[in-house]
Design an enzyme around this catalytic site. Structure first.
Site, PDB file in Angstrom:
ATOM      1  N   PRO A   2       0.935  -1.319  -0.040  1.00  0.00           N
ATOM      2  CA  PRO A   2       0.017  -0.003  -0.099  1.00  0.00           C
ATOM      3  C   PRO A   2       0.894   1.303  -0.030  1.00  0.00           C
ATOM      4  O   PRO A   2       1.608   1.594   0.941  1.00  0.00           O
ATOM      5  CB  PRO A   2      -0.702  -0.193   1.390  1.00  0.00           C
ATOM      6  N   GLU A   3       0.726   2.132  -1.037  1.00  0.00           N
ATOM      7  CA  GLU A   3       1.595   3.472  -1.050  1.00  0.00           C
ATOM      8  C   GLU A   3       0.360   4.507  -0.528  1.00  0.00           C
ATOM      9  O   GLU A   3      -0.660   4.426  -0.086  1.00  0.00           O
ATOM     10  CB  GLU A   3       1.821   3.580  -2.293  1.00  0.00           C
ATOM     11  N   HIS A  91      -6.277 -14.188   8.661  1.00  0.00           N
ATOM     12  CA  HIS A  91      -5.542 -12.817   8.771  1.00  0.00           C
ATOM     13  C   HIS A  91      -5.860 -11.748   9.280  1.00  0.00           C
ATOM     14  O   HIS A  91      -5.320 -10.728   9.370  1.00  0.00           O
ATOM     15  CB  HIS A  91      -4.687 -12.788   7.413  1.00  0.00           C
ATOM     16  N   ARG A 110       1.120 -10.796   5.798  1.00  0.00           N
ATOM     17  CA  ARG A 110       2.297 -10.585   5.938  1.00  0.00           C
ATOM     18  C   ARG A 110       2.870 -10.039   7.499  1.00  0.00           C
ATOM     19  O   ARG A 110       4.010 -10.230   7.776  1.00  0.00           O
ATOM     20  CB  ARG A 110       3.036 -10.070   4.763  1.00  0.00           C
ATOM     21  N   ARG A 152      22.627  16.775  -3.513  1.00  0.00           N
ATOM     22  CA  ARG A 152      22.112  15.463  -3.671  1.00  0.00           C
ATOM     23  C   ARG A 152      22.854  14.825  -4.961  1.00  0.00           C
ATOM     24  O   ARG A 152      22.269  15.286  -6.040  1.00  0.00           O
ATOM     25  CB  ARG A 152      20.761  15.061  -3.686  1.00  0.00           C
TER      26      ARG A 152
END
Ligand SMILES: [Zn+2]
Length: 271
Positions: A2-3, A91, A110, A152
């Site tokens: 999930p983002e 789960h 998970r 950077r």
């Protein structure tokens, strides 16, 4: 995984059902998440009201009086609000019940997700304190990005995925945003002009906003809080499309690895 769009979709899905509702029960079926679920969660929550559900980066923040319940979906977690919860499945690890009958259910096959109790607002919590600006807020603009990338030497893609620079731009959305901005993912961050960063900021915002609008999904077993599968994966420009024709110029999409993650780009559209 999930983002940000999935987490924001989850927030929007559950908030209307539990905001300003009092907690009546907490059932912990399995404590073993990324960190143990606090054994005293029931004592802390029952009788209290969830005032607001907010989001910071990929953390859901349940504001409860002066304190905060912090939930992270990890790799495969989901949080759904049920008016009538179906029987618990394997789960399903935690249920939080509310006085209106709604049950908030945390599922995570998970178990890389987490449920933490944080005293106060959490701004100085180790998980939250070093986070950069939210990509959909005014603090994330080209001036900020230009200023903070001049030192950077890392690639722009790896930089975009660094939560200290900006939060919540995961691998899929970094790939898609760089395509929309026409920027080669391997280009050094400090070699990109202000004008191009203006386009990149807009691309990041558009990509994430589109995903949120479509109930974003990046994992096949991710289910939005209303039970509908997200559909954003159908519309990728480059992600997962190695060898397929670019949707703009028909050049085959190329792939490489950066920082251990898969990068996809069009060698013609992105320079
Ligand atoms: Zn192209």
């Amino acid at each position: 995984m999930p983002e940000l769009p999935e987490v924001e979709t989850t927030r929007r899905g559950v908030a209307p059902h539990i905001e300003r509702q009092k907690v009546t029960g907490v059932s912990i079926y399995d404590h073993r998440l990324r960190w143990p679920v606090p054994a005293d969660l029931g004592l802390r929550l029952v009788g209290k009201t969830v005032d607001r559900v907010e989001r910071r980066s990929k953390y859901l923040l349940f504001r409860i009086a002066d304190d905060t319940l912090v939930v992270h979906l990890g790799m495969s977690g989901s949080l759904r609000a049920f008016a009538k919860p179906p029987p618990r499945e394997k789960h399903d690890h935690v249920d939080i019940s509310f006085e209106n009958g709604v049950v908030l259910r945390f599922r995570d096959p998970r178990r890389f997700g987490s449920i933490l109790w944080v005293e106060g607002q959490g701004a100085d919590h180790p998980l939250l304190m070093r986070l950069g600006p939210e990509p959909l807020t005014p603090g994330f603009d080209a001036a900020y990005l230009h200023r903070s990338t001049r030192r950077r030497g890392a690639s722009i893609k790896v930089s975009l995925m660094d939560n200290r620079l900006v939060v919540g731009v995961g691998n899929i959305y970094a790939n898609e945003s760089l395509f929309r901005a026409g920027i080669r993912p391997t280009r050094a961050a400090n070699r990109i002009s202000h004008a191009r960063l203006v386009r990149l900021v807009a691309a990041v915002r558009d990509t994430l906003s589109d995903a949120i609008a479509k109930g974003g999904s990046s994992l096949r077993d991710y289910v939005a809080s209303d039970g509908e599968h997200g559909s954003f994966q159908l519309g990728y420009f480059v992600y997962g499309r190695e060898g397929e024709p670019c949707r703009v110029c028909a050049t085959p999409i190329r792939s490489l690895r950066q920082g251990g993650r898969a990068t996809f780009y069009c060698p013609r559209c992105q320079t």
